[in-house]
Every structure is written in C-alpha cells, then in structure tokens.
Design a protein around this motif. Structure first.
Motif, PDB file in Angstrom:
ATOM      1  N   TRP A 291       0.822  -1.207   0.000  1.00  0.00           N
ATOM      2  CA  TRP A 291       0.000   0.000   0.000  1.00  0.00           C
ATOM      3  C   TRP A 291       0.856   1.257   0.000  1.00  0.00           C
ATOM      4  O   TRP A 291       0.590   2.214  -0.748  1.00  0.00           O
ATOM      5  CB  TRP A 291      -0.942  -0.016   1.206  1.00  0.00           C
ATOM      6  N   ASP A 292       1.917   1.291   0.823  1.00  0.00           N
ATOM      7  CA  ASP A 292       2.766   2.484   0.880  1.00  0.00           C
ATOM      8  C   ASP A 292       3.422   2.747  -0.469  1.00  0.00           C
ATOM      9  O   ASP A 292       3.504   3.900  -0.916  1.00  0.00           O
ATOM     10  CB  ASP A 292       3.838   2.330   1.961  1.00  0.00           C
ATOM     11  N   ALA A 293       3.911   1.686  -1.107  1.00  0.00           N
ATOM     12  CA  ALA A 293       4.528   1.842  -2.429  1.00  0.00           C
ATOM     13  C   ALA A 293       3.507   2.328  -3.442  1.00  0.00           C
ATOM     14  O   ALA A 293       3.798   3.187  -4.285  1.00  0.00           O
ATOM     15  CB  ALA A 293       5.150   0.521  -2.877  1.00  0.00           C
ATOM     16  N   PHE A 294       2.298   1.786  -3.366  1.00  0.00           N
ATOM     17  CA  PHE A 294       1.244   2.202  -4.289  1.00  0.00           C
ATOM     18  C   PHE A 294       0.938   3.688  -4.121  1.00  0.00           C
ATOM     19  O   PHE A 294       0.802   4.419  -5.113  1.00  0.00           O
ATOM     20  CB  PHE A 294      -0.010   1.365  -4.064  1.00  0.00           C
ATOM     21  N   CYS A 295       0.842   4.147  -2.879  1.00  0.00           N
ATOM     22  CA  CYS A 295       0.563   5.565  -2.646  1.00  0.00           C
ATOM     23  C   CYS A 295       1.685   6.458  -3.173  1.00  0.00           C
ATOM     24  O   CYS A 295       1.455   7.620  -3.522  1.00  0.00           O
ATOM     25  CB  CYS A 295       0.328   5.823  -1.160  1.00  0.00           C
TER      26      CYS A 295
END
Length: 220
Positions: free
Chosen positions: A112-116
């Motif tokens: 999720w952090d990478a996606f954001c």
C-alpha cells in the motif's frame, strides 16, 4: 475447443536484504489467491527509493534462490541485477513484455505504501500498459489514496482479484495480515550477535552464518 487461458505471472520486487518468511508467506498466499502460474521474485540492484543494501547483489540473489528452491510456483528472476543503473520498474516490465509476448498476464505486486508513492516512480503512468497492479493491503493501513491516483482507481479498479482480465491495465487489492517480520529487525539481531532463526528459512540462515553477513563492524 475453448481457447486456453493466458499464463498469469506475478512479479514481486524488493531488496530482500535479507529475504525472510514475511516475504515468502505473502508471496505464496498471493500466488494461490490469484491462481498464478508462477510468481517471480526480482531482487533489485540499486533501488531508486531505498538505501543501498548492506550486502552485495549476488549475495542477496543467492539467499532468494535458496529460500525459493523447490517451492512452486515461486522462482527467481535476476534481470534487475544485470543492469548497471537504478532498478526502474518500467524497464523491467518492458523487458518482460518483449520476452514473454503481449498475451501473458503480468501482475505486479506492490504494498500500500509503495502504491501511494506511485506518482513519484519513473514513467509511472506507463506501468499499466504492461501489467496489472495487485496492491497488498493491510487491515491497519490508511485507506486514503493520494489525489493523483483517484482517477486511476475509479477507472481501473477490479474488486475481485481473481477476475483480472486481459494482459494488463487493471488494479486490484489483496487483503493480507502480514507477519510481523522485517529485514531491518533481522539485520539488527545479527548485528547484536543474536539469532534470527525461524524468521528466515534455515537455508538462508546457514548462508548468512557461512558468509558472516550483517555482523557489526569490528572495532580495534
């Protein structure tokens, strides 16, 4: 006769410094959920968004190979280590497309952090021309996506991860409760002379010990 379904190949990149059971369990669960024919772990050489790994690229590759040996459908792809420049995901996807053809489904796994942070990636708008995105979502994650991604999500989201269609172009979310294990934690244990047994596969621990990796520097 019905046409055979295209192969579905997952891609899971990372520094793997070192690879641990959190990586491996997440990879295996995702491969089963998505019905992947194979899931390739891609060790990064010089990740543009991370600090330089502590050990050599070849040592990290060797540990991932040991960790995945004989575990279907996991396999290792070392193409990012063959480059002498930062490991940009778009370059990897273009290379895989050229090699595997236009019909194979490619599914890129990202947290999720990478996606954001996707809007900071090199040529990020082109990623979905080459792959689907499977975002590994944690129950405790902040669910608010940055504004730059909201239109993308509205147009490209697929609720059912197993329903990805076509070779590329869609985004889906996979809920996981990850194991509370991190490479940072493992490196800290080793630097303190403590054992990370059961946090990494035995073969990886044996390799770390044989090559004396992640030890604290000796002082005179």
């Amino acid at each position: 006769m019905s046409k055979a379904s295209p192969r579905r190949i997952g891609l899971f990149g990372g520094t793997f410094d070192p690879v641990h059971i959190g990586h491996l369990r997440s990879a295996l669960e995702t491969a089963e959920l998505l019905g992947l024919d194979e899931l390739r772990l891609l060790p990064a050489a010089r990740p543009p968004h991370r600090e330089t790994p502590q050990v050599s690229a070849q040592q990290r590759l060797a540990m991932v190979e040991l960790a995945t040996a004989g575990v279907a459908p996991l396999r290792v792809d070392d193409r990012e280590l063959q480059r002498d420049k930062p490991s940009y995901t778009i370059d990897t996807l273009e290379s895989l497309r050229a090699e595997l053809g236009k019909d194979v489904q490619l599914v890129l796994l990202v947290g999720w952090d990478a996606f954001c942070g996707l809007p900071t990636w090199y040529r990020w708008e082109e990623l979905l021309q080459h792959c689907h995105l499977a975002v590994l979502q944690r129950p405790d994650a902040d669910m608010e996506a940055p504004e730059a991604l909201r239109d993308l999500l509205a147009a490209r989201s697929v609720a059912d991860p197993s329903a990805l269609s076509g070779a590329a172009g869609q985004v889906t979310f996979i809920w996981q409760t990850p194991l509370a294990v991190s490479a940072t934690q493992i490196r800290a244990l080793l630097a303190q002379g403590r054992s990370p047994r059961f946090l990494v596969p035995d073969a990886v621990l044996n390799y770390i010990e044989a090559h004396e990796l992640y030890r604290a520097p000796q002082t005179n």
